[in-house]
Design a protein around this motif. Structure first.
Motif, PDB file in Angstrom:
ATOM      1  N   MET A   1       0.832  -1.205   0.000  1.00 34.59           N
ATOM      2  CA  MET A   1       0.000   0.000   0.000  1.00 34.59           C
ATOM      3  C   MET A   1       0.861   1.248   0.000  1.00 34.59           C
ATOM      4  N   SER A   2       1.915   1.221   0.837  1.00 42.63           N
ATOM      5  CA  SER A   2       2.829   2.371   0.887  1.00 42.63           C
ATOM      6  C   SER A   2       3.556   2.571  -0.426  1.00 42.63           C
ATOM      7  N   SER A   3       3.783   1.483  -1.139  1.00 38.53           N
ATOM      8  CA  SER A   3       4.463   1.585  -2.443  1.00 38.53           C
ATOM      9  C   SER A   3       3.615   2.355  -3.434  1.00 38.53           C
ATOM     10  N   GLY A   4       2.260   2.159  -3.408  1.00 42.57           N
ATOM     11  CA  GLY A   4       1.373   2.893  -4.309  1.00 42.57           C
ATOM     12  C   GLY A   4       1.333   4.357  -3.999  1.00 42.57           C
ATOM     13  N   ASN A   5       1.330   4.703  -2.690  1.00 41.39           N
ATOM     14  CA  ASN A   5       1.330   6.126  -2.308  1.00 41.39           C
ATOM     15  C   ASN A   5       2.614   6.819  -2.755  1.00 41.39           C
ATOM     16  N   ASP A   6       3.755   6.116  -2.640  1.00 36.60           N
ATOM     17  CA  ASP A   6       5.031   6.708  -3.078  1.00 36.60           C
ATOM     18  C   ASP A   6       5.031   6.987  -4.568  1.00 36.60           C
ATOM     19  N   THR A   7       4.458   6.078  -5.346  1.00 35.22           N
ATOM     20  CA  THR A   7       4.402   6.271  -6.806  1.00 35.22           C
ATOM     21  C   THR A   7       3.544   7.465  -7.161  1.00 35.22           C
ATOM     22  N   THR A   8       2.402   7.606  -6.454  1.00 38.56           N
ATOM     23  CA  THR A   8       1.506   8.733  -6.723  1.00 38.56           C
ATOM     24  C   THR A   8       2.184  10.054  -6.392  1.00 38.56           C
ATOM     25  N   LYS A   9       2.885  10.101  -5.252  1.00 34.59           N
ATOM     26  CA  LYS A   9       3.588  11.325  -4.854  1.00 34.59           C
ATOM     27  C   LYS A   9       4.682  11.691  -5.869  1.00 34.59           C
ATOM     28  N   LEU A  10       5.409  10.674  -6.374  1.00 33.96           N
ATOM     29  CA  LEU A  10       6.474  10.921  -7.348  1.00 33.96           C
ATOM     30  C   LEU A  10       5.920  11.474  -8.652  1.00 33.96           C
ATOM     31  N   ALA A  11       4.779  10.918  -9.097  1.00 34.35           N
ATOM     32  CA  ALA A  11       4.169  11.395 -10.332  1.00 34.35           C
ATOM     33  C   ALA A  11       3.681  12.826 -10.187  1.00 34.35           C
ATOM     34  N   ALA A  12       3.084  13.125  -9.002  1.00 32.32           N
ATOM     35  CA  ALA A  12       2.595  14.482  -8.772  1.00 32.32           C
ATOM     36  C   ALA A  12       3.739  15.489  -8.735  1.00 32.32           C
ATOM     37  N   THR A  13       4.832  15.092  -8.099  1.00 35.62           N
ATOM     38  CA  THR A  13       5.997  15.991  -8.033  1.00 35.62           C
ATOM     39  C   THR A  13       6.555  16.277  -9.435  1.00 35.62           C
ATOM     40  N   ALA A  14       6.639  15.247 -10.271  1.00 32.88           N
ATOM     41  CA  ALA A  14       7.149  15.431 -11.635  1.00 32.88           C
ATOM     42  C   ALA A  14       6.239  16.333 -12.451  1.00 32.88           C
ATOM     43  N   PHE A  15       4.908  16.207 -12.249  1.00 33.04           N
ATOM     44  CA  PHE A  15       3.956  17.027 -12.998  1.00 33.04           C
ATOM     45  C   PHE A  15       4.098  18.494 -12.630  1.00 33.04           C
ATOM     46  N   PHE A  16       4.168  18.766 -11.322  1.00 29.96           N
ATOM     47  CA  PHE A  16       4.298  20.160 -10.887  1.00 29.96           C
ATOM     48  C   PHE A  16       5.632  20.769 -11.334  1.00 29.96           C
ATOM     49  N   ALA A  17       6.703  19.967 -11.339  1.00 29.25           N
ATOM     50  CA  ALA A  17       8.005  20.479 -11.786  1.00 29.25           C
ATOM     51  C   ALA A  17       7.981  20.819 -13.276  1.00 29.25           C
ATOM     52  N   ALA A  18       7.342  19.984 -14.090  1.00 24.14           N
ATOM     53  CA  ALA A  18       7.247  20.259 -15.523  1.00 24.14           C
ATOM     54  C   ALA A  18       6.419  21.499 -15.795  1.00 24.14           C
ATOM     55  N   THR A  19       5.314  21.653 -15.019  1.00 24.30           N
ATOM     56  CA  THR A  19       4.455  22.830 -15.203  1.00 24.30           C
ATOM     57  C   THR A  19       5.201  24.116 -14.839  1.00 24.30           C
ATOM     58  N   ALA A  20       5.959  24.050 -13.737  1.00 25.91           N
ATOM     59  CA  ALA A  20       6.710  25.231 -13.320  1.00 25.91           C
ATOM     60  C   ALA A  20       7.800  25.584 -14.340  1.00 25.91           C
ATOM     61  N   GLY A  21       8.453  24.571 -14.899  1.00 23.29           N
ATOM     62  CA  GLY A  21       9.496  24.837 -15.902  1.00 23.29           C
ATOM     63  C   GLY A  21       8.933  25.457 -17.157  1.00 23.29           C
ATOM     64  N   ALA A  22       7.748  24.973 -17.607  1.00 24.64           N
ATOM     65  CA  ALA A  22       7.122  25.544 -18.805  1.00 24.64           C
ATOM     66  C   ALA A  22       6.721  26.990 -18.584  1.00 24.64           C
ATOM     67  N   ALA A  23       6.177  27.266 -17.375  1.00 23.89           N
ATOM     68  CA  ALA A  23       5.769  28.643 -17.078  1.00 23.89           C
ATOM     69  C   ALA A  23       6.962  29.585 -17.041  1.00 23.89           C
ATOM     70  N   LEU A  24       8.053  29.121 -16.456  1.00 23.02           N
ATOM     71  CA  LEU A  24       9.248  29.957 -16.380  1.00 23.02           C
ATOM     72  C   LEU A  24       9.823  30.229 -17.771  1.00 23.02           C
ATOM     73  N   SER A  25       9.837  29.233 -18.638  1.00 22.61           N
ATOM     74  CA  SER A  25      10.334  29.421 -20.009  1.00 22.61           C
ATOM     75  C   SER A  25       9.479  30.413 -20.770  1.00 22.61           C
ATOM     76  N   TYR A  26       8.170  30.353 -20.573  1.00 20.15           N
ATOM     77  CA  TYR A  26       7.266  31.279 -21.258  1.00 20.15           C
ATOM     78  C   TYR A  26       7.543  32.710 -20.828  1.00 20.15           C
ATOM     79  N   LEU A  27       7.721  32.916 -19.518  1.00 22.30           N
ATOM     80  CA  LEU A  27       7.976  34.266 -19.010  1.00 22.30           C
ATOM     81  C   LEU A  27       9.299  34.820 -19.546  1.00 22.30           C
ATOM     82  N   LEU A  28      10.335  33.974 -19.595  1.00 19.36           N
ATOM     83  CA  LEU A  28      11.629  34.432 -20.103  1.00 19.36           C
ATOM     84  C   LEU A  28      11.542  34.834 -21.570  1.00 19.36           C
ATOM     85  N   LEU A  29      10.869  34.040 -22.387  1.00 23.68           N
ATOM     86  CA  LEU A  29      10.724  34.366 -23.806  1.00 23.68           C
ATOM     87  C   LEU A  29       9.916  35.633 -24.012  1.00 23.68           C
TER      88      LEU A  29
END
Length: 242
Positions: A1-29
């Motif tokens: 059960m704990s293994s599933g929660n860790d996977t969900t947290k990792l996926a959420a962290t990757a999604f938020f990091a990608a969104t933040a990187g895209a937003a930062l690139s847009y602002l710089l351009l």
């Protein structure tokens, strides 16, 4: 059960990091486009430029004096075409000179070794032993010889040197005049070093020069064909004729 929660947290962290990187690139351009806008030219803003191409440098100074605009460009043609034109003209001059009948000609031909490896009657190589033949117009037929095998060489028209000269005159469709032959032989006679092929090729070349006749080369190799038809096989005459 704990293994599933860790996977969900990792996926959420990757999604938020990608969104933040895209937003930062847009602002710089966006900020870069405001600080350094792209300049465009309308048809009326295009710079007029005149180009001059001169065949040689002698006309440059004359033209420069008449140019009042600083935006005028001088273009020099590439020199390869002119060099090629001069090479072709020089070669044509030599070929035209060679097409004139001559009074005398001296030809040097090498010895040869054939039947190399599996190439029976078809593969041969030239050897660094050279026979020198001089053929001249004369009042009567004569053959003289010195060097290797001079005493054994035929001194009549059965000599393959004479056969080669006759073949050349036949190819040129001209009557063969009386000729004098002198051979300085450094190729052992009848010892497996292509003395017959050397005589044939030397005779053909000498005959062509004396007759003022040129053979086609590209795609036909007429010299080789004539020599091979006399010798019966191309393995010795091919390295001698090249």
């Amino acid at each position: 059960m704990s293994s599933g929660n860790d996977t969900t947290k990792l996926a959420a962290t990757a999604f938020f990091a990608a969104t933040a990187g895209a937003a930062l690139s847009y602002l710089l351009l966006k900020n870069r486009s405001k600080s350094d806008p792209v300049h465009t030219h309308t048809p009326n803003q295009l710079i007029a430029r005149t180009s001059f191409i001169f065949p040689d440098a002698d006309n440059v100074s004359k033209a420069a004096a008449s140019m009042s605009h600083s935006d005028t460009q001088i273009l020099y043609p590439h020199s390869h075409e002119e060099r090629m034109r001069r090479r072709i003209a020089a070669r044509m001059a030599v070929e035209d000179e060679n097409s004139l009948p001559r009074q005398s000609v001296t030809v040097r031909v090498p010895a040869s070794s054939a039947n190399c490896g599996p190439g029976y009657d078809c593969i041969g190589m030239a050897v660094d032993l050279w026979t020198e033949v001089t053929v001249s117009r004369a009042d009567k037929f004569e053959i003289t010889a010195e060097g290797e095998g001079a005493d054994d060489m035929p001194k009549d028209e059965s000599n393959l040197l004479v056969t080669g000269v006759k073949a050349a005159y036949d190819t040129a469709q001209k009557e063969m005049p009386p000729l004098k032959y002198h051979v300085v032989s450094r190729v052992p006679y009848a010892r497996g070093l292509g003395s017959s092929s050397a005589a044939i090729v030397a005779g053909i070349i000498a005959g062509l020069v004396l007759a003022g006749h040129r053979l086609p080369v590209w795609g036909s190799e007429s010299l080789l064909q004539i020599a091979a038809s006399i010798e019966g096989h191309p393995d010795n005459v091919a390295p001698v004729s090249t």
